[in-house]
Design an enzyme around this catalytic site. Structure first.
Site, PDB file in Angstrom:
ATOM      1  N   CYS A  96      -4.770  12.543  13.203  1.00  0.00           N
ATOM      2  CA  CYS A  96      -5.461  11.265  13.032  1.00  0.00           C
ATOM      3  C   CYS A  96      -5.262  10.448  14.295  1.00  0.00           C
ATOM      4  O   CYS A  96      -4.624  10.898  15.239  1.00  0.00           O
ATOM      5  CB  CYS A  96      -4.977  10.534  11.794  1.00  0.00           C
ATOM      6  SG  CYS A  96      -3.327   9.915  11.960  1.00  0.00           S
ATOM      7  N   LYS A 113       0.840  -1.209   0.000  1.00  0.00           N
ATOM      8  CA  LYS A 113       0.000   0.000   0.000  1.00  0.00           C
ATOM      9  C   LYS A 113       0.871   1.254   0.000  1.00  0.00           C
ATOM     10  O   LYS A 113       0.645   2.179  -0.769  1.00  0.00           O
ATOM     11  CB  LYS A 113      -0.901   0.007   1.246  1.00  0.00           C
ATOM     12  CG  LYS A 113      -1.586   1.345   1.479  1.00  0.00           C
ATOM     13  CD  LYS A 113      -2.439   1.349   2.726  1.00  0.00           C
ATOM     14  CE  LYS A 113      -1.710   1.643   4.002  1.00  0.00           C
ATOM     15  NZ  LYS A 113      -1.459   3.058   4.310  1.00  0.00           N
ATOM     16  N   ASN A 114       1.872   1.270   0.891  1.00  0.00           N
ATOM     17  CA  ASN A 114       2.628   2.513   1.069  1.00  0.00           C
ATOM     18  C   ASN A 114       3.641   2.777  -0.045  1.00  0.00           C
ATOM     19  O   ASN A 114       4.286   3.819  -0.063  1.00  0.00           O
ATOM     20  CB  ASN A 114       3.307   2.535   2.440  1.00  0.00           C
ATOM     21  CG  ASN A 114       2.272   2.740   3.543  1.00  0.00           C
ATOM     22  OD1 ASN A 114       1.117   3.050   3.260  1.00  0.00           O
ATOM     23  ND2 ASN A 114       2.684   2.554   4.788  1.00  0.00           N
ATOM     24  N   ARG A 128      -8.624  -0.755   4.526  1.00  0.00           N
ATOM     25  CA  ARG A 128      -7.742   0.288   3.958  1.00  0.00           C
ATOM     26  C   ARG A 128      -6.382  -0.297   3.591  1.00  0.00           C
ATOM     27  O   ARG A 128      -5.725   0.227   2.695  1.00  0.00           O
ATOM     28  CB  ARG A 128      -7.532   1.409   4.983  1.00  0.00           C
ATOM     29  CG  ARG A 128      -8.775   2.229   5.242  1.00  0.00           C
ATOM     30  CD  ARG A 128      -8.423   3.422   6.095  1.00  0.00           C
ATOM     31  NE  ARG A 128      -7.264   4.092   5.535  1.00  0.00           N
ATOM     32  CZ  ARG A 128      -6.428   4.862   6.214  1.00  0.00           C
ATOM     33  NH1 ARG A 128      -6.625   5.089   7.482  1.00  0.00           N
ATOM     34  NH2 ARG A 128      -5.411   5.440   5.632  1.00  0.00           N
ATOM     35  N   ARG A 161       0.692  14.348  13.433  1.00  0.00           N
ATOM     36  CA  ARG A 161       1.179  14.162  12.065  1.00  0.00           C
ATOM     37  C   ARG A 161       1.191  15.458  11.247  1.00  0.00           C
ATOM     38  O   ARG A 161       0.442  15.615  10.273  1.00  0.00           O
ATOM     39  CB  ARG A 161       0.388  13.068  11.358  1.00  0.00           C
ATOM     40  CG  ARG A 161       0.438  11.755  12.120  1.00  0.00           C
ATOM     41  CD  ARG A 161      -0.191  10.622  11.385  1.00  0.00           C
ATOM     42  NE  ARG A 161       0.607  10.170  10.262  1.00  0.00           N
ATOM     43  CZ  ARG A 161       0.195   9.274   9.373  1.00  0.00           C
ATOM     44  NH1 ARG A 161      -1.009   8.760   9.483  1.00  0.00           N
ATOM     45  NH2 ARG A 161       0.968   8.895   8.384  1.00  0.00           N
TER      46      ARG A 161
HETATM   47  C1  EPZ Z   1       4.410   6.987   6.314  1.00  0.00           C
HETATM   48  O1  EPZ Z   1       3.669   8.051   6.882  1.00  0.00           O
HETATM   49  C2  EPZ Z   1       3.464   5.813   6.203  1.00  0.00           C
HETATM   50  N1  EPZ Z   1       2.339   6.163   5.354  1.00  0.00           N
HETATM   51  C3  EPZ Z   1       2.981   5.410   7.601  1.00  0.00           C
HETATM   52  O2  EPZ Z   1       2.163   4.266   7.471  1.00  0.00           O
HETATM   53  C4  EPZ Z   1       4.197   5.059   8.457  1.00  0.00           C
HETATM   54  O3  EPZ Z   1       3.761   4.768   9.759  1.00  0.00           O
HETATM   55  C5  EPZ Z   1       5.164   6.244   8.493  1.00  0.00           C
HETATM   56  O4  EPZ Z   1       5.525   6.627   7.130  1.00  0.00           O
HETATM   57  C6  EPZ Z   1       6.445   5.951   9.236  1.00  0.00           C
HETATM   58  O5  EPZ Z   1       7.081   4.849   8.658  1.00  0.00           O
HETATM   59  C7  EPZ Z   1       2.436   6.010   4.036  1.00  0.00           C
HETATM   60  O6  EPZ Z   1       3.473   5.652   3.499  1.00  0.00           O
HETATM   61  C8  EPZ Z   1       1.215   6.269   3.234  1.00  0.00           C
HETATM   62  P1  EPZ Z   1       6.585  10.283   8.313  1.00  0.00           P
HETATM   63  P2  EPZ Z   1       4.247   9.543   6.868  1.00  0.00           P
HETATM   64  O7  EPZ Z   1       6.496  11.585   7.593  1.00  0.00           O
HETATM   65  O8  EPZ Z   1       5.024   9.762   5.628  1.00  0.00           O
HETATM   66  C9  EPZ Z   1       6.976  13.537  11.786  1.00  0.00           C
HETATM   67  C10 EPZ Z   1       0.213   2.970   7.786  1.00  0.00           C
HETATM   68  O9  EPZ Z   1      -0.316   2.426   8.781  1.00  0.00           O
HETATM   69  N2  EPZ Z   1       6.741  14.574  10.762  1.00  0.00           N
HETATM   70  O10 EPZ Z   1       7.730   9.403   7.993  1.00  0.00           O
HETATM   71  O11 EPZ Z   1       3.109  10.437   7.160  1.00  0.00           O
HETATM   72  C11 EPZ Z   1       5.759  12.661  12.015  1.00  0.00           C
HETATM   73  O12 EPZ Z   1       4.838  13.266  12.896  1.00  0.00           O
HETATM   74  C12 EPZ Z   1       0.782   4.366   7.876  1.00  0.00           C
HETATM   75  O13 EPZ Z   1       0.298   2.424   6.670  1.00  0.00           O
HETATM   76  C13 EPZ Z   1       6.833  15.904  11.120  1.00  0.00           C
HETATM   77  O14 EPZ Z   1       7.115  16.258  12.268  1.00  0.00           O
HETATM   78  O15 EPZ Z   1       5.221   9.482   8.119  1.00  0.00           O
HETATM   79  C14 EPZ Z   1       6.403  11.414  12.590  1.00  0.00           C
HETATM   80  O16 EPZ Z   1       6.692  11.625  13.942  1.00  0.00           O
HETATM   81  C15 EPZ Z   1       0.505   5.020   9.189  1.00  0.00           C
HETATM   82  N3  EPZ Z   1       6.608  16.852  10.154  1.00  0.00           N
HETATM   83  C16 EPZ Z   1       7.729  11.331  11.834  1.00  0.00           C
HETATM   84  O17 EPZ Z   1       7.970  12.649  11.319  1.00  0.00           O
HETATM   85  C17 EPZ Z   1       6.321  16.518   8.863  1.00  0.00           C
HETATM   86  O18 EPZ Z   1       6.136  17.422   8.043  1.00  0.00           O
HETATM   87  C18 EPZ Z   1       7.744  10.353  10.667  1.00  0.00           C
HETATM   88  O19 EPZ Z   1       6.574  10.558   9.867  1.00  0.00           O
HETATM   89  C19 EPZ Z   1       6.246  15.157   8.514  1.00  0.00           C
HETATM   90  C20 EPZ Z   1       6.453  14.199   9.466  1.00  0.00           C
END
Ligand code: EPZ
Length: 431
Positions: free
Chosen positions: A126, A22-23, A408, A131
């Site tokens: 969420c 998915k991701n 999902r 996030r």
């Molecule tokens: C991706 O989300 C995945 N989603 C998530 O999978 C996964 O848990 C996550 O990466 C971490 O591996 C998809 O690929 C669609 P991040 P993403 O930006 O990109 C912080 C699932 O269940 N952050 O790597 O949104 C954030 O809050 C989902 O399939 C900021 O602070 O995650 C987190 O603490 C859930 N500012 C960390 O970085 C930003 O602008 C990593 O988040 C962006 C992120």
């Protein structure tokens, strides 16, 4: 709304085909906005999130055609989709759609890079945490975009196009790295991403972008270099196998005991989780066909894990591993460092009789001899499947409600588990 009913106690035995990730599928589909030519994606999983993204892309003018099954293909074969963004008819991604799936916010990058403007609703929080998208916006600003927030929308403009830049992420972000790679691919000049995310899905997107004509080096490492090009072309790409789906079923087998071949799964995408499973008492072998996971009647050993960016233990398997640890013969500690609120499953696991207490970002799980089936509620995608894992080993029946969360991200979950001897059924239209 559907429910899932599971009667626990059966060992899992058989073959589970692993779907496309998915991701990886979501950013790959979004990349179709970068070119007027057709992007063909194979091994596409059949998931609610993929369907929703098709609608979102359709709104921007992308023609999405799903190819029919070919002779010999089964319901487990991934689908093929042809995505053609010949003309972008709308650069706005509305709240009604973006609020339903966070990853759809990522359309901001290709829309901005190709059209010089994008107006995308802020995704909001969420169930797993706040996030924010500040780092995605920081990257686009570095690439020369002007960013304004208006009535809950991010309005991004770059009238003269984007230009290459040095971008340092203070925190590794998957979405930030995906969007920066897409935007920089069509920027003028050279971009360097420092502290880029290294997840396999980043490597998969980069591989597809390169097939489309992008010039990207270093994807999968923390420094990624991108030389912008004037335009990108169509390509054909197969979505990589879903490491989280594979890890989830591996944990289910470790939980119930048994012997399952995870067809198409790859150990290199999942090493930290497989190491934890082996320490817990499961055996994992790799062959050309995939990963074979077995556990005989022995006890489940307690194992401590800390989630962190790839290649460390993934946050997307944290809930599933916690379900496994509820049956360990001792105390395990699971620390979540990625999302501040990703413990919604703790309360639901307690309904099976699990003993878990939270101390800040750490869950302390005291293994119990027996779980009992219970009515439980899915809260987010990965949390929901942890309830399924607990139910498979619990005594008696469990009903999981709000299974749209499962739909999902897990393709044909009940069929795959039924195929390995689990007593699991979907109760359609049940409140
Ligand atoms: C991706 O989300 C995945 N989603 C998530 O999978 C996964 O848990 C996550 O990466 C971490 O591996 C998809 O690929 C669609 P991040 P993403 O930006 O990109 C912080 C699932 O269940 N952050 O790597 O949104 C954030 O809050 C989902 O399939 C900021 O602070 O995650 C987190 O603490 C859930 N500012 C960390 O970085 C930003 O602008 C990593 O988040 C962006 C992120």
């Amino acid at each position: 709304m559907d429910k899932i009913r599971i009667v626990g106690g059966n060992r899992l035995k058989g073959i589970i085909p692993i779907s496309g990730a998915k991701n990886a599928a979501l950013p790959l589909m979004i990349a179709s906005l970068l070119t007027k030519d057709t992007l063909t994606l194979e091994n596409l999983p059949q998931l609610a999130d993929v369907g929703l993204l098709q609608r979102i892309l359709g709104n921007h003018g992308v023609d999405c055609a799903i190819a029919g099954k070919r002779p010999g293909e089964t319901s487990d074969s991934g689908r093929t989709i042809h995505l053609t963004a010949g003309e972008i008819v709308d650069t706005t991604a509305p709240y009604e759609l973006v609020s339903r799936m966070r990853a759809s916010f990522w359309v901001i990058a290709p829309l901005l890079a190709r059209m010089g403007e994008a107006k995308v609703s802020l995704p909001g929080g969420c169930a797993i945490g706040t996030r924010p998208v500040d780092l995605l916006l920081m990257a686009l600003e570095k690439l020369g975009a002007r960013i304004e927030i208006e009535n809950g929308y991010v309005v991004a403009t770059a009238a003269k196009g984007l230009r290459g830049a040095e971008i340092e992420f203070p925190k590794a972000t998957v979405g930030g790295t995906h969007t920066a790679m897409m935007a920089a691919s069509l920027a003028h000049g050279h971009t360097v991403l420092h502290n880029a995310a290294r997840e396999p899905e980043i490597v998969d997107l980069a591989a597809c972008l390169v097939k489309m004509g992008a010039r990207i080096k270093g994807a999968g490492q923390s420094v990624v270099e991108i030389e912008g090009v004037g335009s990108l072309a169509g390509a054909r790409h197969a979505v990589l196998p879903d490491r989280i789906e594979a890890g989830t079923y591996a944990m289910a087998v470790a939980m119930t005991g048994g012997d399952v071949l995870l067809q198409g799964a790859r150990a290199d995408l999942l090493q930290a989780a497989l190491d934890a499973l082996q320490r817990a008492g499961a055996h994992v072998g790799e062959s050309n066909e995939g990963l074979r996971v077995t556990r005989d009647g022995g006890a489940i050993a307690p194992v401590d894990v800390v989630t962190a960016p790839f290649p460390a233990f993934p946050t997307d398997l944290q809930a599933q591993f916690m379900a496994l640890m509820t049956r360990a013969n001792g105390v395990a500690r699971i620390t979540e460092t990625i999302f501040e609120n990703r413990f919604m499953h703790v309360q639901e696991l307690a309904r099976f009789g699990a003993h878990i207490r939270l101390e800040g970002d750490t869950a302390i799980i005291e293994g119990v001899d027996r779980l009992e089936g219970a009515p439980v509620m899915a809260t987010d995608l990965r949390a929901s499947v942890s309830l399924v894992i607990a139910a498979l080993a619990a005594r008696g029946a469990t009903t999981v409600s709000r299974v749209y969360h499962l739909d999902r991200g897990f393709e044909r979950l009940e069929h795959k588990l039924q195929g390995c001897g689990a007593e699991i059924e979907r109760l359609s239209g049940q409140e």
